[in-house]
Structures are given as structure tokens and as C-alpha cells.
Design an enzyme around this catalytic site. Sequence first.
Site, PDB file in Angstrom:
ATOM      1  N   SER A  99       0.798  -1.237   0.000  1.00 16.87           N
ATOM      2  CA  SER A  99       0.000   0.000   0.000  1.00 16.87           C
ATOM      3  C   SER A  99       0.825   1.279   0.000  1.00 16.87           C
ATOM      4  O   SER A  99       0.252   2.374  -0.082  1.00 16.87           O
ATOM      5  CB  SER A  99      -0.950   0.012   1.199  1.00 16.87           C
ATOM      6  OG  SER A  99      -2.012  -0.879   0.995  1.00 16.87           O
ATOM      7  N   LYS A 133       0.065   3.810  -2.602  1.00 22.30           N
ATOM      8  CA  LYS A 133      -0.933   4.883  -2.517  1.00 22.30           C
ATOM      9  C   LYS A 133      -0.314   6.271  -2.363  1.00 22.30           C
ATOM     10  O   LYS A 133      -1.024   7.275  -2.478  1.00 22.30           O
ATOM     11  CB  LYS A 133      -1.897   4.587  -1.359  1.00 22.30           C
ATOM     12  CG  LYS A 133      -2.714   3.302  -1.574  1.00 22.30           C
ATOM     13  CD  LYS A 133      -3.675   3.070  -0.413  1.00 22.30           C
ATOM     14  CE  LYS A 133      -4.541   1.834  -0.644  1.00 22.30           C
ATOM     15  NZ  LYS A 133      -3.871   0.576  -0.299  1.00 22.30           N
ATOM     16  N   SER A 163      -5.971   3.399   4.527  1.00 26.75           N
ATOM     17  CA  SER A 163      -5.353   2.679   3.407  1.00 26.75           C
ATOM     18  C   SER A 163      -6.400   1.951   2.578  1.00 26.75           C
ATOM     19  O   SER A 163      -6.207   0.806   2.147  1.00 26.75           O
ATOM     20  CB  SER A 163      -4.301   1.689   3.926  1.00 26.75           C
ATOM     21  OG  SER A 163      -3.478   1.227   2.873  1.00 26.75           O
TER      22      SER A 163
END
Length: 390
Positions: free
Chosen positions: A68, A71, A128
Site C-alpha cells: 500500500s 498509494k 489505506s
Amino acid sequence: MLKRAISIVVTVSLLTGLMISAAWAQPEQRAESKPPLETTAEAAFLMDYHSGLVIFSKNPDKPLPMASVTKLMTMLLACEAEAKGQVKLSDIVTASEYAAGMGGSQIYLEPGEELTFEELLISIATGSANDASVAVGEHLAGSTEAFVQMMNERAKELGCKNTNFVNPTGLPAENHYTSARDMALVMREALKYPLFRKISSIYEYDLRGGDFKLWNTNKLLKWYQGCDAGKTGWTNEAKYCLAASAERDKLRLISVVLGTEEPRSHFRETMKLFNYGFARYQAVVLAEQGEKIQSVEVDKAMADTVDVVPAKRISVVVPRGQDKGIKGEVQLLPTLVAPIEKGQVVGTYLVTQEGDELLRVDLVAATDVGKASPFQLMGKVINEVFTMDK
């Protein structure tokens, strides 16, 4: 016989001396080869935000999955679009069926559910949320595929040489990778935007009127003094990852760790990197971005002077205690003639230490300065004459 005995004694003495010398030299060589910092991360990178100085690295260019932490690029593109006026935080985003079907960490969007662009951004930064990441990408580019193309194009513009995105979430996918150095470059760019700093520093948030609670996955916001931004990541493939930033005494550091093994090890290794950087380095700040350096006369202008400011923060990073002899020198163009545009380069700020150049920063006009008409120039001359007579 006597000569032979003496020869043997001398030979033995020389060999003994060489062995003793080697014994003394060997530990010293080992000490020199030992890295200044050890980390269990598969790759790590520590840099100064303002100057880009690399303080520590381990396998900085090794392509690795980043989960993640992906991101960060999703949020960077969103913040850039907002800054350009291409999207507003109050815009209503409708979740597609595809976005609502994302697995992993999520806010459980329903197909057709409407949230503001700001709410989705906060959901990405704190929780997230994979579904929010896809919804944002679709809103900005029209499709996930088009948004991924934007991500890769932006990575190339930033100088990322070991990065390829396949999705905006970081969910496991073939050919989806980055490097510690590349992700530090993305983090550095994102930190330029106040919106990113704002959403990245939110620790808890009430979504849907308080029906859904979000907690930031970056626990260093609470655990480490000065940490105010970052993005975590975890998958079986990528292991534990974290890109983060912290500031102390005007020194802002960016840390990236990829591929740490145990739960919370990405926090431990990041704190280790931050501690190393803050203990060994200091920032010497001569002027902040936009801070007035001086006023300069402008010929043939409606205004007599214009303020001169740095185009960026004027600061250098040096090992602690080695800040003696750092000086700044203003070098301006011989004459300034109107019209002058805001942001126009009008000089240079030179930073030296003991005569050695450390940094050059453009000095720019703080405001527009229009050109005076002939009648205005004549009026100024007449006014000066009358002033002199008095």
C-alpha cells in the site's frame, strides 16, 4: 655456526613482527568495512527533504513490491489535480461496482455510494482503503487503466528508474514494483502539497457521520516525535513497508523501508533510520522560501522597488558541529527594468563554507511590477525635483 644461529634469530624476529602487525591491522580493517547503520529491511533509504542529500541507503535501487505504499503516488496525483483546480475537495464521487469490489483494507463502499473527494482521500491516507483509491483514480482519469498510466508517467517525470505500477492500491500484481530511492522521490514531491501533509497527518477520522471509524495505519504519528506524514504497506509478498517523514529543529528527513519481516518491524527500522539522521546531521537555514531578502530598485517602473525572495528554502545539511564558516551572499542583476513579473529570476543567493560553494538558490521578484507610462515617469521626475528643492 654462530652466523647461522644469528640468521635464524633475525628471521624469527621479523616473522613475529609481521604477525603482530597483521594482528593489529586486521580489526581496524573490519571496523572500516562495517556499515554505519544496520537494518533488517531488505531495502532502505534516508534523505534530507530540502536538499536531497542521501544520508543512508541499503539496496536503494533494488526493485521490490511495496504493497500500500503505492498509494503515495495515488495521493500525489490527487493533490496535484486539486492544486491545479482540476478537482475540488467538495466534489461528489460515485463509487463504481469495480471500486466497491476491491478486497483488502477498505471502507466497504457500496456501488453507487456517494462520498466527497476529500472523504475518499482521507480514507486512503488513514485507513489505506483500496476501494477509495480506485474510486479516486476513476474520478481523476475516467478509468483505473488510464489512472495507472498517469501514475507511471508521473514516476518517470520524477526520475524513478525502478518503478512500475499496475494498480493504484498496491494489491499483489505481477510487474508491480518500486525501489526505496524511487519511493523517497515520490514522498518528497508529495510533501510539497499542504493537502497531502494535512490528510497524511490525520490519526483518526469519523466517516459517514461517525458510523465508520478510521485509524491511521502509520503509528509513528503517535510513536515518534516529529513524524507527520507517511504511508504503510503490507502483503505476504512485500512484507512490511513504510515511507515516512519527520521534522526536528528544521531538519526534515524522508525514510523508506521495504521488506521488513515481523509485525511493527517497519516502524522499528524507520525509527532507527530517523534516529541516525537526527543524531548525526543538522540543518543550517539562512532563509525560508518567500522570505524577504531585501528590496531592489526598479527602473521605469510604477513602483520604485520590488521585494526579492528565495525561490525555495535556503538551507544546507551538514554533520553536527560542522556548521562553522557558512555564509550567504546576495548576487543581484546590475539593473532591473520594468516590467517585472512575479517569480522572475532577478539574482542568486550563494551559500559557501570556508570559500567552498555549497548551494545556489534563485532569487525572484515577490510581486509584479508594471512599467510606468511616459506621463508617470515625467511626474516622478518632477516630484523628485520638488523634493530636492525642499
